[in-house]
Write an enzyme that holds these catalytic residues in place. Structure first.
Site, PDB file in Angstrom:
ATOM      1  N   LYS A 152       0.804  -1.237   0.000  1.00 52.30           N
ATOM      2  CA  LYS A 152       0.000   0.000   0.000  1.00 52.30           C
ATOM      3  C   LYS A 152       0.831   1.279   0.000  1.00 52.30           C
ATOM      4  CE  LYS A 152      -3.244  -2.606   2.839  1.00 52.30           C
ATOM      5  NZ  LYS A 152      -3.894  -2.733   4.148  1.00 52.30           N
ATOM      6  N   ASP A 192      -7.524  -7.328  10.827  1.00 52.60           N
ATOM      7  CA  ASP A 192      -8.903  -6.813  10.775  1.00 52.60           C
ATOM      8  C   ASP A 192      -9.951  -7.919  10.712  1.00 52.60           C
ATOM      9  OD1 ASP A 192      -8.296  -7.560   8.182  1.00 52.60           O
ATOM     10  OD2 ASP A 192      -9.055  -5.734   7.245  1.00 52.60           O
TER      11      ASP A 192
END
Length: 498
Positions: free
Chosen positions: A195, A230
């Site tokens: 990212k 997550d």
């Protein structure tokens, strides 16, 4: 009749014949175009077909890979990562806990006040911070110092009545959404950055250790109680209010799943068996691949042109990052081979990922008689003007084919988890219910995808589906879920204050 009049009549007749011939030719070409476009759509539908028999084969293949991943490290399509989370929220947790959610160019800080079974999540406060670009490629110390300073500022706004008593540390759940090899509930080494981050000195180092040093440097007395993925956070978020939750699935830009496994069923686990007898496993199921997956030429081209060819195949046909681009690729073939949008191929149609899944969803859900939303999306995104209703209908059909395949394969994935863990326990005279928590924009906002997933799961489970299996939305596992895992792994268990 004079010669001039006769000549004019002949010319007019000839012109009429030419015009008629052109009309016939146009109709023939048009008819051929629609026939070929329909054939391409039909071929896609056949290649994406997911009858229950095929979905069961996919689930069986997933089950085999799950067993292989639990047995040994490396070489498996599913990593089946041990998360060290063996103590999920019970619902009794009370007190104030913090969360740090770092997963991209922004990070969030959260303060979560828990009131136990009676009050649940009492209050949530959060703040989002942008990370300056130079810190994404600098040193780990600079990045963690920046994060620690912003976290300290957020903590300074804590209400006085919620300050911890003397001698008690504040506790934090740290969601770090980058590839990490977990070494305990509160430690893990960074495998690689993604990212847009590229901080070389952090690779191979304990990310919790790096953050802790920065917290100590500025005198913030805070302990990282849990390092969280997550997907695992999604399980925790849902488990706090429902003890029947056994798995969490993310269906958003990417996709992943985590579930509660019996510790005895993890051959590669070398440590002491946890007191709970359970361990949350992070499947990393996006990397699943099997000959049973219904792949098309469009999927193969997308994979070949991706940043990670041959990897994350399941994710590339299921998740929100890719669905819109699969539809774009089919439309491009129609434009190139059958002049679907006219004599020239619209230039924008050649741009990868120009058609996003939210746009695809909007077109798929268009209920207007003239499919006005579809027309506007084609015009605004692809600069294709004046499309016919016939054209728009085919576009909607393509969206339906691609979304339905993704949803049904997601259901097969959930089915494989339910199959793996069994859940034959009888509680209060009834077979124990298994609840799967889902989160992510694809599940939350793409209604047709969600309904297809739910109906497919019922098909796979049969008559007892409603009695034994439940699906629920679990919002913000990466934030609230992290705070809850800090609470359930607190060093002050049993002495939390409301």
């Amino acid at each position: 009749m004079g010669k001039v009049a006769v000549g004019t009549a002949v010319v007019c007749a000839a012109a009429a014949c030419v015009a008629a011939a052109l009309v016939v030719r146009h109709r023939t070409r048009s008819s051929g175009k629609w026939g070929r476009a329909t054939a391409i759509a039909k071929e896609l539908e056949e290649q994406c077909w997911t009858p229950i028999s095929k979905l069961r084969q996919v689930a069986d293949a997933l089950d085999v890979e799950m067993h292989a991943g639990l047995a040994s490290e490396g070489g498996c399509k599913l990593k089946m990562l041990i998360t060290y989370v063996d103590n999920l929220p019970s619902g009794d947790e009370k007190g104030l806990f913090y969360a740090l959610d770092l997963g991209g160019t922004n990070f969030r800080t959260l303060r979560v006040h828990l009131g136990g079974k009676e009050k649940g999540v009492v209050k949530i406060e959060s703040e989002e911070v942008s990370i300056p670009p130079h810190l994404m490629t600098g040193s780990s110390q600079e990045l963690f110092d920046f994060i620690a300073s912003k976290l300290a500022k957020f903590v300074s706004s804590e209400p006085e009545e919620l300050h911890p008593p003397p001698g008690r540390q504040r506790e934090l759940g740290f969601t770090f959404s980058f590839p990490v090899k977990q070494t305990s509930i509160a430690s893990g080494t960074l495998i690689k950055w993604t990212k847009g981050f590229n901080i070389e000195d952090a690779v191979g180092e304990d990310v919790v250790g790096g953050l802790t040093k920065s917290l100590e440097k500025i005198g913030l007395d805070m302990r990282v109680a849990a390092l969280v993925n997550d997907t695992v956070g999604t399980v925790a978020r849902a488990r706090f209010s429902n003890q029947d939750v056994i798995a969490g699935v993310i269906l958003g830009t990417g996709t992943n799943a985590a579930y509660v496994e019996c510790a005895h069923a993890i051959p590669k686990w070398q440590g002491l068996l946890p007191k709970s007898g359970e361990m949350v496993i992070n499947m990393e199921w996006g990397n699943f691949c099997s000959s049973h997956l219904p792949l098309t030429e469009y999927d193969q081209a997308l994979d070949a042109e991706s940043l990670n060819p041959g990897e994350q195949i399941f994710e590339k046909i299921v998740s929100g990052m890719y669905l819109g681009d699969i539809v774009r690729r089919v439309l491009l073939k129609m434009a190139e081979e059958v002049d679907f949008f006219g004599d020239t191929v619209p230039p924008k149609l050649r741009i990868p990922f120009v058609l996003r899944t939210p746009d695809m969803s909007a077109m798929h859900h268009d209920t207007s008689s003239d499919l006005k939303v579809v027309g506007n999306k084609l015009k605004d995104i692809l600069e294709i003007n004046n499309t016919s209703l016939k054209t728009r209908k085919i576009v909607v059909e393509l969206c339906d084919i691609v979304a339905t395949r993704g949803a049904r394969l997601s259901a097969a994935g959930i089915f494989s988890i339910l199959k793996k863990i069994g859940r034959d326990t009888v509680k209060d005279g009834k077979k124990q219910k298994s609840v799967v928590a889902l989160d992510g924009g694809l599940f939350e906002h793409y209604a047709k995808f969600r309904s297809s997933l739910e109906s497919t799961l019922k098909e796979l489970l049969g008559d007892e589906a409603d009695e034994t299996v439940g699906i629920e939305h679990s919002n913000d596992g990466s934030g609230i879920g992290a705070a809850l895992l800090a609470a359930s792994n607190s060093q002050y268990l049993g002495v939390q204050e409301s």
